[in-house]
Design an enzyme around this catalytic site. Structure first.
Site, short mmCIF file in Angstrom:
data_model
loop_
_atom_site.label_atom_id
_atom_site.label_comp_id
_atom_site.label_asym_id
_atom_site.label_seq_id
_atom_site.Cartn_x
_atom_site.Cartn_y
_atom_site.Cartn_z
N ASP A 69 63.19 -73.28 -18.57
CA ASP A 69 63.76 -73.05 -17.24
C ASP A 69 64.59 -71.77 -17.19
OD1 ASP A 69 62.65 -75.27 -16.06
OD2 ASP A 69 64.42 -76.54 -16.35
N ARG B 46 80.19 -78.75 -19.14
CA ARG B 46 79.92 -77.84 -18.01
C ARG B 46 81.11 -77.02 -17.59
NH1 ARG B 46 75.39 -78.12 -20.15
NH2 ARG B 46 73.86 -79.58 -19.32
N ASP C 161 74.84 -81.92 -13.05
CA ASP C 161 75.28 -80.67 -13.64
C ASP C 161 75.46 -79.54 -12.63
OD1 ASP C 161 75.62 -81.65 -16.19
OD2 ASP C 161 73.52 -81.31 -16.74
N SER D 284 64.15 -85.12 -21.98
CA SER D 284 65.08 -84.04 -21.63
C SER D 284 66.36 -84.29 -22.41
CB SER D 284 65.35 -84.05 -20.12
OG SER D 284 66.56 -83.37 -19.87
N1 ARG Z 1 73.70 -88.10 -17.45
C1 ARG Z 1 74.52 -87.20 -18.19
C2 ARG Z 1 75.58 -86.59 -17.32
O1 ARG Z 1 75.40 -86.49 -16.14
C3 ARG Z 1 73.71 -86.13 -18.90
C4 ARG Z 1 72.94 -85.19 -18.02
C5 ARG Z 1 72.00 -84.27 -18.76
N2 ARG Z 1 71.05 -85.03 -19.49
C6 ARG Z 1 69.94 -84.58 -20.08
N3 ARG Z 1 69.27 -85.42 -20.79
N4 ARG Z 1 69.51 -83.36 -19.95
O2 ARG Z 1 76.60 -86.19 -17.81
#
Ligand code: ARG
Length: 400
Positions: A16, A96, A125, A177
Site C-alpha cells: 500500500d 499511531r 488507524d 493483515s
Molecule cells: N484492531 C487494532 C486496533 O485498532 C489493530 C489494527 C491494525 N491491525 C492489523 N492487523 N493490521 O488498534
C-alpha cells in the site's frame, strides 16, 4: 485540495505505502519524503529506506523510536492498566500517535504542506493518525490515498506496482493483515474473519502454543519503581531490553495470546487476535502491586478510569487534555508502586505468586489469625451495627 508540493509519507515498505508513494508523485507531481519508524517490528529498515528512495522518494528518514515508544506511550498505558474492552493492550493504538508526532516534526522541518498515511476508511488507524496530526499542527493537510484512490483490489495495486517498477515482494497472497511492534502484534483478516473459527496456529507469529510450552514452570521476579518496570530477576535492564526479554520468555511459555471481537471506533465489530507476551506479563505484575499498595476506593476509581484511558487511546485521542490529566492522576498513584512481584510462567499463563513493597498496605499483624493478631476485634461490633443499620430500618417498614 489546494497545491500539494511536498509531502511526508508514513512509509512501511509494504504494498500500500509503496503504491501510495508513486501515486502521489504521479497525481500531484510533488516531492515525497518517506518516514519509517523502528518500533520493534523486526524488519530491516535500511532495506525499507532504500526501497523508498528507489520508488521515488526525495528523502527517506528512518528513526529508531523503540525506547520513546515504550517509555512515553506503552509504560503510561501500563501505569493506567489500560486494556481496551478489558483485553487488548493497545499496541497498534499507542503506536499511531508517535508516528503522527514525527510526521508533523518532519513536515515542519522540511516545509511540507501535507502528511500522508496508508490507513483505510473503515479502520481505527485513520482516526488516530489524523486526530494526532490535527492536535499537533492543525495547519497541515492530511492525505489518505487508500480512502479515495481508484484501485479496487490488491491485484490492481500489484499491477500498478509492476507497471511502475515499484520493488515489491511477489509473495503468495498473504493470508493475514499484521501490525507488529514491540508492545503487541495485531493480526486480522483471512480465516480470522469467521469469529467461530479457532485461530489456526499459523496465524500466531511468536508465541508457542500453550499446550506445547515447557512442562516445567519458570519463575521470574519483576522490580518496579513508581509503576515502571526496571529489573528482571534482580538485573537492571533498559526499557527496550526489558520488554524484549519478557516477550521472549513469555512467548516461550505461550503467554499473551488474545482472541477477541472488538468494537471499532467506526461502529463495526471486528475479530482480531493479538500476541503480547511482555505486555501481559507486565500488566499482570503491575496489577498485583496495585492491589498490595493501594486502598480499595483508590483501586475502584483507578479501575474505572482505566476503562476511560483505554478508550481515549483506542479512539485516537492521545494528544488530548483528558489523556494528559489522566496521566497526572495515574502518576500520583503509581508513585507508591515500587516493589517486586514474583510470577510463575506456565502453559500460557503468568500467575502472580509473590509480592513485596515498602508501600505495602498489607500488614501481617492486622491480617493474621495467629497469636500476633493486633486487630481490634471489639471494634467490629460497632462497625457491623452501623453498616447494617439502613437495612434494619428498611426491614422494619411495610412492603420490604
Ligand atoms: N484492531 C487494532 C486496533 O485498532 C489493530 C489494527 C491494525 N491491525 C492489523 N492487523 N493490521 O488498534
Amino acid at each position: 485540495m489546494g497545491d500539494i508540493k511536498k509531502v511526508v509519507l508514513a512509509y512501511s515498505g509494504g504494498l500500500d505505502t509503496s503504491v501510495i508513494l508513486k501515486w502521489l508523485i504521479e497525481k500531484f507531481n510533488c516531492e515525497v519524503i518517506a518516514f519509517s519508524a523502528d518500533v520493534g517490528q523486526q524488519e530491516d529498515l535500511e532495506e525499507v529506506r532504500q526501497k523508498a528512495l528507489k520508488t521515488g522518494a526525495s528523502k527517506a528518514y528512518v528513526f529508531d523510536l523503540k525506547e520513546e515508544f515504550i517509555t512515553e506511550y506503552c509504560f503510561k498505558a501500563l501505569k493506567a492498566q489500560a486494556l481496551y474492552e478489558g483485553k487488548y493492550p493497545l499496541g497498534t493504538a499507542l503506536n499511531r500517535p508517535i508516528i503522527a508526532k514525527y510526521l508533523v516534526e518532519i513536515a515542519e522541518k522540511e516545509g511540507a504542506d501535507a502528511v500522508v498515511h496508508g490507513a483505510t476508511g473503515k479502520g481505527n488507524d485513520q482516526v488516530r493518525f489524523e486526530a494526532g496530526v490535527m492536535a499537533l499542527n492543525p495547519k497541515l493537510k492530511i492525505l489518505a490515498p487508500v480512502r479515495d484512490w481508484e484501485f479496487k483490489s490488491r491485484e490492481e495495486e500489484i499491477e500498478y506496482a509492476l507497471k511502475h517498477n515499484i520493488p515489491i515482494e511477489i509473495t503468495k497472497d498473504k493470508p493475514y493483515s499484521i501490525d507488529r511492534n514491540i508492545w503487541s502484534i495485531s493480526i486480522e483478516c483471512g480465516v480470522l474473519e469467521d469469529p467461530w473459527q479457532e485461530p489456526p496456529e499459523d496465524a500466531y507469529l511468536i508465541t508457542t502454543p500453550p499446550e506445547k510450552a515447557p512442562d516445567k514452570p519458570e519463575y521470574i521476579t519483576l522490580t518496579f519503581e513508581k509503576g515502571i518496570p526496571v529489573a528482571v530477576n534482580g538485573e537492571k535492564l533498559d526499557p527496550v531490553t526489558l520488554v524484549s526479554k519478557l516477550n521472549d520468555v513469555g512467548a516461550r511459555h505461550g503467554i499473551g495470546r488474545i482472541d477477541m471481537v472488538e468494537s471499532r471506533l467506526v461502529g463495526i465489530k471486528s475479530r482480531e487476535i493479538y500476541e503480547a507476551p511482555g505486555a501481559i506479563i507486565l500488566y499482570t505484575a503491575h496489577k498485583e502491586l496495585e492491589h498490595m499498595c493501594l486502598d480499595r476506593e483508590t483501586l475502584r476509581l483507578k479501575e474505572y478510569l482505566a476503562i476511560k484511558y483505554a478508550d481515549l487511546v483506542y479512539y485516537g485521542l492521545w494528544f488530548s487534555p483528558a489523556r494528559e490529566a489522566l496521566d497526572a492522576f495515574m502518576d500520583t498513584l503509581n508513585s507508591r508502586l515500587t516493589g517486586d512481584v514474583r510470577l510463575k510462567l506456565y502453559k500460557g499463563q503468568a500467575v502472580p505468586v509473590g509480592r513485596k513493597s515498602p508501600y505495602s498496605v498489607y500488614q501481617y499483624e492486622l491480617a493474621t489469625y495467629d497469636a500476633k493478631d493486633a486487630f481490634d476485634h471489639k471494634a467490629g461490633e460497632g462497625f457491623c451495627k452501623i453498616w447494617g443499620l439502613p437495612y434494619a430500618v428498611m426491614a422494619s417498614k411495610k412492603g420490604y
